[in-house]
Structures are given as C-alpha cells and as structure tokens.
Design a protein around this motif. Structure first.
Motif, PDB file in Angstrom:
ATOM      1  N   ASN A 246      -9.697  -5.728  50.534  1.00  0.00           N
ATOM      2  CA  ASN A 246      -9.649  -6.092  51.938  1.00  0.00           C
ATOM      3  C   ASN A 246     -10.035  -4.908  52.824  1.00  0.00           C
ATOM      4  OD1 ASN A 246      -7.824  -6.312  54.623  1.00  0.00           O
ATOM      5  ND2 ASN A 246      -8.480  -8.329  53.939  1.00  0.00           N
ATOM      6  N   ASP A 247     -11.206  -4.968  53.394  1.00  0.00           N
ATOM      7  CA  ASP A 247     -11.694  -4.073  54.449  1.00  0.00           C
ATOM      8  C   ASP A 247     -11.899  -2.616  54.032  1.00  0.00           C
ATOM      9  OD1 ASP A 247     -11.922  -6.136  56.271  1.00  0.00           O
ATOM     10  OD2 ASP A 247      -9.880  -5.913  56.996  1.00  0.00           O
ATOM     11  N   VAL A 248     -10.809  -1.850  53.837  1.00  0.00           N
ATOM     12  CA  VAL A 248     -10.936  -0.404  53.694  1.00  0.00           C
ATOM     13  C   VAL A 248     -10.582   0.044  52.276  1.00  0.00           C
ATOM     14  CG1 VAL A 248     -10.252   1.853  54.589  1.00  0.00           C
ATOM     15  CG2 VAL A 248     -10.336  -0.120  56.116  1.00  0.00           C
ATOM     16  N   THR A 249     -11.395   0.931  51.730  1.00  0.00           N
ATOM     17  CA  THR A 249     -11.121   1.545  50.427  1.00  0.00           C
ATOM     18  C   THR A 249     -10.920   3.041  50.636  1.00  0.00           C
ATOM     19  OG1 THR A 249     -12.543  -0.076  49.311  1.00  0.00           O
ATOM     20  CG2 THR A 249     -11.978   1.926  48.090  1.00  0.00           C
ATOM     21  N   TRP A 250      -9.789   3.542  50.163  1.00  0.00           N
ATOM     22  CA  TRP A 250      -9.455   4.957  50.293  1.00  0.00           C
ATOM     23  C   TRP A 250      -9.578   5.641  48.940  1.00  0.00           C
ATOM     24  CZ3 TRP A 250      -8.684   6.780  55.132  1.00  0.00           C
ATOM     25  CH2 TRP A 250      -8.332   5.861  56.126  1.00  0.00           C
ATOM     26  N   GLN A 251      -9.926   6.932  48.966  1.00  0.00           N
ATOM     27  CA  GLN A 251     -10.103   7.661  47.716  1.00  0.00           C
ATOM     28  C   GLN A 251      -9.527   9.071  47.826  1.00  0.00           C
ATOM     29  OE1 GLN A 251     -14.142   8.857  46.599  1.00  0.00           O
ATOM     30  NE2 GLN A 251     -13.764   8.201  44.489  1.00  0.00           N
ATOM     31  N   PHE A 252      -8.928   9.532  46.719  1.00  0.00           N
ATOM     32  CA  PHE A 252      -8.519  10.925  46.638  1.00  0.00           C
ATOM     33  C   PHE A 252      -9.768  11.785  46.457  1.00  0.00           C
ATOM     34  CE2 PHE A 252      -4.615   8.818  45.209  1.00  0.00           C
ATOM     35  CZ  PHE A 252      -3.641   9.512  45.923  1.00  0.00           C
TER      36      PHE A 252
ATOM     37  N   SER B  14       4.413   8.913  32.666  1.00  0.00           N
ATOM     38  CA  SER B  14       4.092   9.250  31.284  1.00  0.00           C
ATOM     39  C   SER B  14       4.563  10.659  30.939  1.00  0.00           C
ATOM     40  CB  SER B  14       2.580   9.147  31.061  1.00  0.00           C
ATOM     41  OG  SER B  14       1.914  10.249  31.652  1.00  0.00           O
ATOM     42  N   GLU B  15       4.226  11.103  29.741  1.00  0.00           N
ATOM     43  CA  GLU B  15       4.569  12.450  29.290  1.00  0.00           C
ATOM     44  C   GLU B  15       3.350  13.355  29.260  1.00  0.00           C
ATOM     45  OE1 GLU B  15       6.576  12.047  25.584  1.00  0.00           O
ATOM     46  OE2 GLU B  15       8.311  11.018  26.440  1.00  0.00           O
ATOM     47  N   GLU B  16       2.276  12.919  29.919  1.00  0.00           N
ATOM     48  CA  GLU B  16       1.052  13.713  29.978  1.00  0.00           C
ATOM     49  C   GLU B  16       0.674  13.985  31.432  1.00  0.00           C
ATOM     50  OE1 GLU B  16      -2.012  11.697  27.903  1.00  0.00           O
ATOM     51  OE2 GLU B  16      -0.994  11.739  25.949  1.00  0.00           O
ATOM     52  N   THR B  17      -0.034  15.075  31.668  1.00  0.00           N
ATOM     53  CA  THR B  17      -0.513  15.383  33.007  1.00  0.00           C
ATOM     54  C   THR B  17      -1.666  14.457  33.367  1.00  0.00           C
ATOM     55  OG1 THR B  17       0.150  17.703  32.862  1.00  0.00           O
ATOM     56  CG2 THR B  17      -1.533  17.147  34.487  1.00  0.00           C
ATOM     57  N   LEU B  18      -1.577  13.847  34.544  1.00  0.00           N
ATOM     58  CA  LEU B  18      -2.629  12.971  35.047  1.00  0.00           C
ATOM     59  C   LEU B  18      -3.309  13.653  36.232  1.00  0.00           C
ATOM     60  CD1 LEU B  18      -0.577   9.643  35.062  1.00  0.00           C
ATOM     61  CD2 LEU B  18      -2.040  10.517  33.228  1.00  0.00           C
ATOM     62  N   TYR B  19      -4.455  13.123  36.648  1.00  0.00           N
ATOM     63  CA  TYR B  19      -5.185  13.714  37.767  1.00  0.00           C
ATOM     64  C   TYR B  19      -5.517  12.630  38.789  1.00  0.00           C
ATOM     65  CZ  TYR B  19      -5.486  17.787  34.799  1.00  0.00           C
ATOM     66  OH  TYR B  19      -5.154  18.860  34.023  1.00  0.00           O
ATOM     67  N   LEU B  20      -5.250  12.953  40.050  1.00  0.00           N
ATOM     68  CA  LEU B  20      -5.502  12.012  41.133  1.00  0.00           C
ATOM     69  C   LEU B  20      -6.971  11.983  41.543  1.00  0.00           C
ATOM     70  CD1 LEU B  20      -2.451  12.932  43.391  1.00  0.00           C
ATOM     71  CD2 LEU B  20      -2.649  10.944  41.887  1.00  0.00           C
ATOM     72  N   ASP B  21      -7.720  13.002  41.165  1.00  0.00           N
ATOM     73  CA  ASP B  21      -9.116  13.139  41.591  1.00  0.00           C
ATOM     74  C   ASP B  21      -9.901  11.838  41.444  1.00  0.00           C
ATOM     75  OD1 ASP B  21      -9.824  16.532  41.235  1.00  0.00           O
ATOM     76  OD2 ASP B  21      -7.922  15.665  40.630  1.00  0.00           O
ATOM     77  N   SER B  22     -10.509  11.404  42.547  1.00  0.00           N
ATOM     78  CA  SER B  22     -11.421  10.259  42.642  1.00  0.00           C
ATOM     79  C   SER B  22     -10.747   8.894  42.476  1.00  0.00           C
ATOM     80  CB  SER B  22     -12.586  10.380  41.651  1.00  0.00           C
ATOM     81  OG  SER B  22     -12.180  10.106  40.322  1.00  0.00           O
ATOM     82  N   LEU B  23      -9.421   8.846  42.302  1.00  0.00           N
ATOM     83  CA  LEU B  23      -8.746   7.551  42.250  1.00  0.00           C
ATOM     84  C   LEU B  23      -8.801   6.880  43.620  1.00  0.00           C
ATOM     85  CD1 LEU B  23      -5.512   8.194  40.133  1.00  0.00           C
ATOM     86  CD2 LEU B  23      -7.780   7.487  39.368  1.00  0.00           C
ATOM     87  N   CYS B  24      -8.818   5.559  43.633  1.00  0.00           N
ATOM     88  CA  CYS B  24      -8.905   4.800  44.881  1.00  0.00           C
ATOM     89  C   CYS B  24      -7.633   3.978  45.090  1.00  0.00           C
ATOM     90  CB  CYS B  24     -10.106   3.858  44.851  1.00  0.00           C
ATOM     91  SG  CYS B  24     -11.694   4.701  44.711  1.00  0.00           S
ATOM     92  N   VAL B  25      -7.311   3.759  46.362  1.00  0.00           N
ATOM     93  CA  VAL B  25      -6.152   2.948  46.747  1.00  0.00           C
ATOM     94  C   VAL B  25      -6.631   1.916  47.761  1.00  0.00           C
ATOM     95  CG1 VAL B  25      -3.849   2.934  47.760  1.00  0.00           C
ATOM     96  CG2 VAL B  25      -4.595   4.896  46.399  1.00  0.00           C
ATOM     97  N   ALA B  26      -6.189   0.673  47.605  1.00  0.00           N
ATOM     98  CA  ALA B  26      -6.650  -0.378  48.518  1.00  0.00           C
ATOM     99  C   ALA B  26      -5.685  -1.558  48.514  1.00  0.00           C
ATOM    100  CB  ALA B  26      -8.054  -0.838  48.118  1.00  0.00           C
ATOM    101  N   ILE B  27      -5.930  -2.462  49.454  1.00  0.00           N
ATOM    102  CA  ILE B  27      -5.196  -3.727  49.556  1.00  0.00           C
ATOM    103  C   ILE B  27      -6.110  -4.839  49.066  1.00  0.00           C
ATOM    104  CG2 ILE B  27      -4.127  -5.383  51.136  1.00  0.00           C
ATOM    105  CD1 ILE B  27      -3.442  -3.041  52.961  1.00  0.00           C
ATOM    106  N   VAL B  28      -5.568  -5.755  48.274  1.00  0.00           N
ATOM    107  CA  VAL B  28      -6.343  -6.895  47.784  1.00  0.00           C
ATOM    108  C   VAL B  28      -6.447  -7.950  48.886  1.00  0.00           C
ATOM    109  CG1 VAL B  28      -6.427  -8.741  46.054  1.00  0.00           C
ATOM    110  CG2 VAL B  28      -5.641  -6.448  45.404  1.00  0.00           C
ATOM    111  N   ASP B  29      -7.603  -8.580  48.983  1.00  0.00           N
ATOM    112  CA  ASP B  29      -7.800  -9.678  49.929  1.00  0.00           C
ATOM    113  C   ASP B  29      -7.281 -10.994  49.328  1.00  0.00           C
ATOM    114  OD1 ASP B  29      -9.223 -10.610  52.488  1.00  0.00           O
ATOM    115  OD2 ASP B  29     -10.090 -11.923  50.956  1.00  0.00           O
ATOM    116  N   PRO B  30      -6.649 -11.874  50.124  1.00  0.00           N
ATOM    117  CA  PRO B  30      -6.309 -11.712  51.528  1.00  0.00           C
ATOM    118  C   PRO B  30      -5.156 -10.726  51.728  1.00  0.00           C
ATOM    119  CG  PRO B  30      -5.609 -13.862  50.742  1.00  0.00           C
ATOM    120  CD  PRO B  30      -6.338 -13.222  49.626  1.00  0.00           C
ATOM    121  N   ALA B  31      -5.192 -10.019  52.864  1.00  0.00           N
ATOM    122  CA  ALA B  31      -4.240  -8.936  53.085  1.00  0.00           C
ATOM    123  C   ALA B  31      -2.813  -9.429  53.219  1.00  0.00           C
ATOM    124  CB  ALA B  31      -4.640  -8.146  54.331  1.00  0.00           C
TER     125      ALA B  31
END
Length: 393
Positions: free
Chosen positions: A189-195, A153-170
C-alpha cells in the motif's frame, strides 16, 4: 418429605428444559484437517482445531482424531476454523477456513481446513503500537505509532536493505486481492521503506531489537504534552514525514529510506489505527531501485474503479515476517495475506485510541534469553500490552 420430592422433580424438569433449549440452539459440525502434499504422516492427534464465533469472539477447541477429524457442538453463528502444528525443527503447519455459516442443527457435509507449510522466522515483528491514544484535548491521537523488530534467533542478522511496508488494503477491509488473485504476489500500500546499508553495516545481534517510529519526537512533552502518549525521541529509526527533508528528523534517530511512494498525496506515514498488516521483506536478485521502478511489478487493484492507481507487487517468498492486525473479532475473516504469511489476525480488544499495543507472547529459553512466540498465527501469538517504549528511560 413430599415437598422435597416435588422440588427434586421441579429441578429435574428445569434442567432437562434448559438442556433441551441449549441443544436446540446449537449444531454439530465436523472439521477435517488436510496436510500439505508430502506431509501425510503428520501427528494429527497433536493438532487442535479452533472454532471462533466471529460476532462474539467465543472460541471452541478440539483435538483431532488420528485421521485429522475434529467434531464440535457449538451455538449457532458464523465461525472461522483454524488449525496449527509446529515441529521441533521450526516447521509450521497452519490453515483456516473462513465464514462457516452454522445456523441449523446439522452442517451439511464436512468443513475442511487445508494446512500450509511455513517456518518460524529469525527476524520478527515483536510489537506494533498503531492504535494511538486520547490526546491532551480529548482528541483521537495517532501520530505516536511505532513497531519493534527483534532478532529471535541465535545468529547475528543484518538490517541492511530490508524493506518495511503495509499490505493493501491498508485498513481492515475485505481484500479484493484475496478474492480475485492467487496471492503469489503481495500488494504494497502506497509507500515502501528500506533500511540503508550495503550488507553488514547494521547488525542485529541475538536477542537485540530496534524500534521504528512514525514520528520520532517526545509526544508526552515539549510542544506536544500528550500525557497518554509515548516518548519516541529515542527511537532507533523513523519513517519520516515525506514533506520534510531527512535532516529534519530528531537528532540521533536514523531515517528509513523512502524507496517508493505511489501516492503523491501522502504527507506523512500513519499506520491505520484500526489495524495494519505489516510486513518485512527483502528484494532479491536485483537492486531494489530497479525492481520498484519496473512497471511490470505494479498492478491495479482488482475490480477497482480507479484504473490509474497502481500498487507495488512483491513475491510472497520475499516476506520475512508478517503480522496481520484488524479492527475487531468480526474482521478476522477479512484476510489480506495468504495463510503461509499469517494464518490468523490480531486486534485491540478495546479498540483504537486506548493507548495499548500488540506484542508477541514470550518465554525463556534454556540460557535464560527471552524468546518470542512465532507460530505464524497472530491470533495466538499477539497479546495486548501497555506500549513497552512508554516507560523506557
């Protein structure tokens, strides 16, 4: 003169015979595109319908009529039908119909493709390197995986508290969640990671991006020496080996926070080499910790014999971006998310362990900045490339 005439007759008969044979091995099918409620005035003539042969990967494209109807003649086989349209304001209308069995001369009835509405994303998953490579001893090596998030985008975004994960089934298996639920909630699926961060600690300016490695080391040198691999010692972030402490990560690489682990047997976090479905999302309305620890937000996999295994469920409205990856063209129909999140799926044409990555198509905007394609259809958006971090200095 007679010889030429006979040759002409023979050629004509041959062409007619081939045409007749081709006709007998193909069938007609009509595809009706249906707009979501409230959008009946979509310009159907600007919408293409794509038919994809699931076994051969062959595609047929046809524009719709003003009534949203597209007519095809295709070879016999099993097909997936998809349609897509994007407005100048960023609204996306896409849909698909899975496993059309076109095995006779005429498909009975008209196949329908229901469009759903979504919007192009500001923060996107730009690249996924999940397939691994061939290691120094000729083995299949997949400890060098990574993904890249990009501010499109053309705006500043923030990674704070965003989560990254894999959908089940992996891995790219048929999803019982798709078959037996309404998919209003997405299974993790199993693990949820967060900034980490409280709101504005980790800005991502327009056109900027960050990399997240599964193992943030130089896989090409040192104790590893996998020349086909990637140097990830300069990655920005890392999913860390859960058997280690966060202090064991390569100096200078920030650790993602392991928000939740529902599989105590996991000792590392590999992405499935035959194709993960990756999502980025943000937990809304309450603290992330309170949400993931609330057992009402967990469900057992439908029709599973393991009644003790549960998965974190998140509302699909929380998903910021999604890229669905599968093993091969015949697995594109094995959807793990609804069309609102990704109406297609990408794959590595030569399979895993080939040292290749999936990256979004790109173009330049009026200011000369690279913009990555986001049509909410990974089948169209993603292409194969040499991992972009492979040659990064």
């Amino acid at each position: 003169m007679k010889i030429k005439f006979y040759l002409f007759i023979l050629l004509a008969v041959s062409l007619f015979s081939c045409s007749e044979k081709e006709e007998s091995n193909s069938c007609m099918i009509d595809i009706q595109v249906i707009a979501p409620e409230g959008y009946d005035t979509l310009p159907y003539e600007r919408i293409n319908v794509i038919l994809t042969n699931q076994n051969q990967g062959i595609t047929y494209a046809m524009p719709c009529s003003s009534e949203g109807l597209a007519a095809f003649r295709v070879e016999y086989g099993y097909y997936t039908a998809s349609a897509h349209y994007q407005t100048t304001s960023g609204l996306i209308f896409s849909g698909r119909s899975e496993t059309l069995s076109l095995l006779s001369e005429q498909y009975e009835g008209t196949a329908k493709v229901q469009l759903s509405r979504s919007r192009s994303n500001a923060l996107i998953i730009k690249e996924i390197y999940y397939g691994g490579c061939i290691g120094r001893k000729g083995e299949e090596y997949q400890s060098d995986q990574y993904l890249i998030l990009h501010n499109n985008s053309e705006e500043t975004l923030y990674l704070d508290s965003l989560c990254v994960a894999i959908v089940d089934p992996a891995s790219s298996l048929q999803s019982p969640w798709i078959k037996y639920t309404d998919m209003k909630r997405i299974p993790i699926n199993d693990v949820t990671w967060q900034f980490p961060g409280t709101g504005t600690e980790y800005p991502l300016h327009p056109g900027e991006e960050i990399s997240i490695a599964t193992n943030a080391v130089d896989h090409t040198g040192g104790e590893y020496q996998h020349t086909n691999s990637v140097d990830l010692s300069k990655a920005d972030w890392a999913f860390w080996d859960v058997s280690l402490s966060q202090q064991d990560i390569t100096a200078g690489v920030r650790p993602m926070k392991m928000l939740l682990n529902l599989n105590t047997n996991i000792w590392m976090y590999p992405l499935p080499a035959i194709g993960p479905t990756m999502i980025v999302f943000k937990i809304e309305g309450k603290s992330a910790e309170s949400y993931v620890n609330d057992i009402s937000n967990r469900e057992n996999r439908p029709q599973s014999s393991n009644t003790k295994k549960f998965y974190l469920m998140i509302p699909k409205e929380w998903v910021i971006d999604c890229v669905e990856c599968v093993a091969s063209p015949d697995r594109i129909s094995y959807k793990r998310v609804p069309d609102e999140l990704d109406s297609g799926a990408a794959y590595l044409p030569d399979g895993p362990y080939t040292g290749k990555s999936l990256i979004r198509k790109s173009s330049l905007n009026e200011d000369g900045r690279i913009i990555y394609q986001d049509t909410n259809n990974s089948s169209n958006d993603m292409i194969t490339t040499v991992p972009t971090l492979k040659n990064r200095k």
